[in-house]
Enzyme design. Sequence first.
Site, PDB file in Angstrom:
ATOM      1  N   THR A   1      -4.363  13.584   5.193  1.00 18.06           N
ATOM      2  CA  THR A   1      -2.942  13.723   5.548  1.00 18.06           C
ATOM      3  C   THR A   1      -2.720  15.025   6.324  1.00 18.06           C
ATOM      4  OG1 THR A   1      -2.474  12.560   3.491  1.00 18.06           O
ATOM      5  CG2 THR A   1      -0.598  13.501   4.657  1.00 18.06           C
TER       6      THR A   1
ATOM      7  N   LYS B   1       5.431   1.712  -3.054  1.00 22.06           N
ATOM      8  CA  LYS B   1       5.352   3.067  -3.616  1.00 22.06           C
ATOM      9  C   LYS B   1       5.632   2.979  -5.103  1.00 22.06           C
ATOM     10  CE  LYS B   1       4.815   7.344  -2.086  1.00 22.06           C
ATOM     11  NZ  LYS B   1       4.183   7.823  -0.851  1.00 22.06           N
TER      12      LYS B   1
ATOM     13  N   SER C   1      -6.829   5.800   3.792  1.00 24.88           N
ATOM     14  CA  SER C   1      -6.920   4.896   2.639  1.00 24.88           C
ATOM     15  C   SER C   1      -7.353   3.509   3.111  1.00 24.88           C
ATOM     16  CB  SER C   1      -5.556   4.766   1.941  1.00 24.88           C
ATOM     17  OG  SER C   1      -5.333   5.841   1.065  1.00 24.88           O
TER      18      SER C   1
ATOM     19  N   ASP D   1      -0.072  10.704  -4.546  1.00 23.32           N
ATOM     20  CA  ASP D   1       1.055  11.345  -3.862  1.00 23.32           C
ATOM     21  C   ASP D   1       1.263  12.636  -4.668  1.00 23.32           C
ATOM     22  OD1 ASP D   1       3.232  10.514  -1.689  1.00 23.32           O
ATOM     23  OD2 ASP D   1       4.323  11.564  -3.250  1.00 23.32           O
TER      24      ASP D   1
ATOM     25  N   LYS E   1       0.865  -1.186   0.000  1.00 24.68           N
ATOM     26  CA  LYS E   1       0.000   0.000   0.000  1.00 24.68           C
ATOM     27  C   LYS E   1       0.892   1.222   0.000  1.00 24.68           C
ATOM     28  CE  LYS E   1      -3.897   2.175   0.228  1.00 24.68           C
ATOM     29  NZ  LYS E   1      -3.431   2.846  -1.016  1.00 24.68           N
TER      30      LYS E   1
HETATM   31  N1  GLU Z   1       1.113   9.025  -0.604  1.00 25.18           N
HETATM   32  C1  GLU Z   1       0.578   8.990   0.713  1.00 25.18           C
HETATM   33  C2  GLU Z   1       1.678   8.677   1.700  1.00 25.18           C
HETATM   34  O1  GLU Z   1       2.801   9.110   1.529  1.00 25.18           O
HETATM   35  C3  GLU Z   1      -0.664   8.126   0.820  1.00 25.18           C
HETATM   36  C4  GLU Z   1      -0.520   6.706   0.390  1.00 25.18           C
HETATM   37  C5  GLU Z   1      -1.837   5.917   0.374  1.00 25.18           C
HETATM   38  O2  GLU Z   1      -2.880   6.446   0.722  1.00 25.18           O
HETATM   39  O3  GLU Z   1      -1.755   4.748  -0.001  1.00 25.18           O
HETATM   40  O4  GLU Z   1       1.487   8.059   2.712  1.00 25.18           O
END
Ligand code: GLU
Length: 449
Positions: free
Chosen positions: A214, A130, A381, A170, A94
């Site tokens: 976030t 990622k 999420s 992201d 994830k």
């Molecule tokens: N990109 C976000 C992070 O750095 C969210 C990732 C997500 O929701 O899977 O945590």
Amino acid sequence: MHVDVPAKVQEIYDAVLRRNPGEDEFHQAVREVLDSLAVVLGRHSEYAEMKTIERICEPERQIIFRVPWQDDSGEVQINRGFRVEFNSALGPYKGGLRFHPSVNLGIVKFLGFEQIFKNALTGMPIGGGKGGSDFDPKGRSDAEVMRFCQSFMTELYRHLGEYTDVPAGDIGVGAREIGYLFGQYKRITNRYESGVLTGKGLGWGGALVRTEATGYGAAFFAEAMMDVRGESFDGKRVVVSGSGNVAVYGIEKVHQMGGTAVACSDSSGYVVDEKGIDLDLLKQVKEVERGRIADYAERRGSASFVAGGSIWDVPCDVAIPSATQNELDGDAAGTLAGNGCRYVVEGANMPATPAAVKAFREAGVAFAPGKAANAGGVATSALEMQQNASRDRWTFEHSEARLAEIMRDIHSRCHETAEEYGSPGDLVLGANVAGFLQVAEAVHAHGLI
Ligand code: GLU
């Protein structure tokens, strides 16, 4: 088995350097975690014996692919796509997708590595991964972004699945991009698999509060840090770098909690607004018009724009760096501390350099690492996945209450772990140790895989 801990930690780090040449940000992220883990190896020799740390430092799978597409003028463009499936000990991989010209394998690996521990800290059943591309969405039309996303997903889809790998957004990937990616996934697989992506639109499987999560989460985390010191946001002056999703909703929650955010930024410079950032105007400029922060200052009498320069020159009580990695260096940290800043809460992933973190520690500034403080996005999420799995839909209030609770829990876990391991107040150590222990236990339980 006797373990010479400092030598062991150095040996692991040397191997990471040797096997991943040129990946500076990845090295930096690993170093920070390893520095915290010496205390763990001293107590858990089984992790040394089974090379648990070494295994966690090696991604389970790394996918690199070509993304060809045609721009509006008919010219063929070639980008590179990445997905690093880092660790699935706690659940499906994830983590977000980043579309930015700076994206390369080292950046994706640093983000994926951080994500493992961040996701563990949320307490939700999610592994770490990622991805992204060096595609630059800036200045591209909707049609170009759509064609790019379709080409990207045409390769990536075979690696995804609600029980396998669940990307989200992201930097450079928001609701628009997730929509195009989801559409292409559905078309290729002929499956309406809501749980394969998070950050979806509210009308088609998305979850309330995911957009805000976030930024809100970072503010909740900051509130918990202040709470243990008998303080609150009330009357505090706050500087938030960036003006993307994390910054905008961080500012919104800071204002709701009684603080005043007086500055924010983008890659061209920063604005200072002594009356407090006008959020409606900021959202209009950055979200609706996809414009520049200078446009904000032009339309707001109380604001001034500073081209280039460092936003960290603006005096504040609380700093929430929410732009990108390594945006806040040792000098900036010295300036912030010298101007009386007492709390630094990372909204972005690894925005403070190691020198900055050291300077904050020496100056007695309370510091929260991103893997703890910005975990609200990925935690929400996981709540979106939960709603998708049960075909349910929660209210805003319920979702926000869950997020607040998760952030308070992460803070207490980091705080208590730091105490238990002999470094009270060190949330970096607390986050790394607490996150690692949770992952390591599962890795160990699953045998040598
Ligand atoms: N990109 C976000 C992070 O750095 C969210 C990732 C997500 O929701 O899977 O945590």
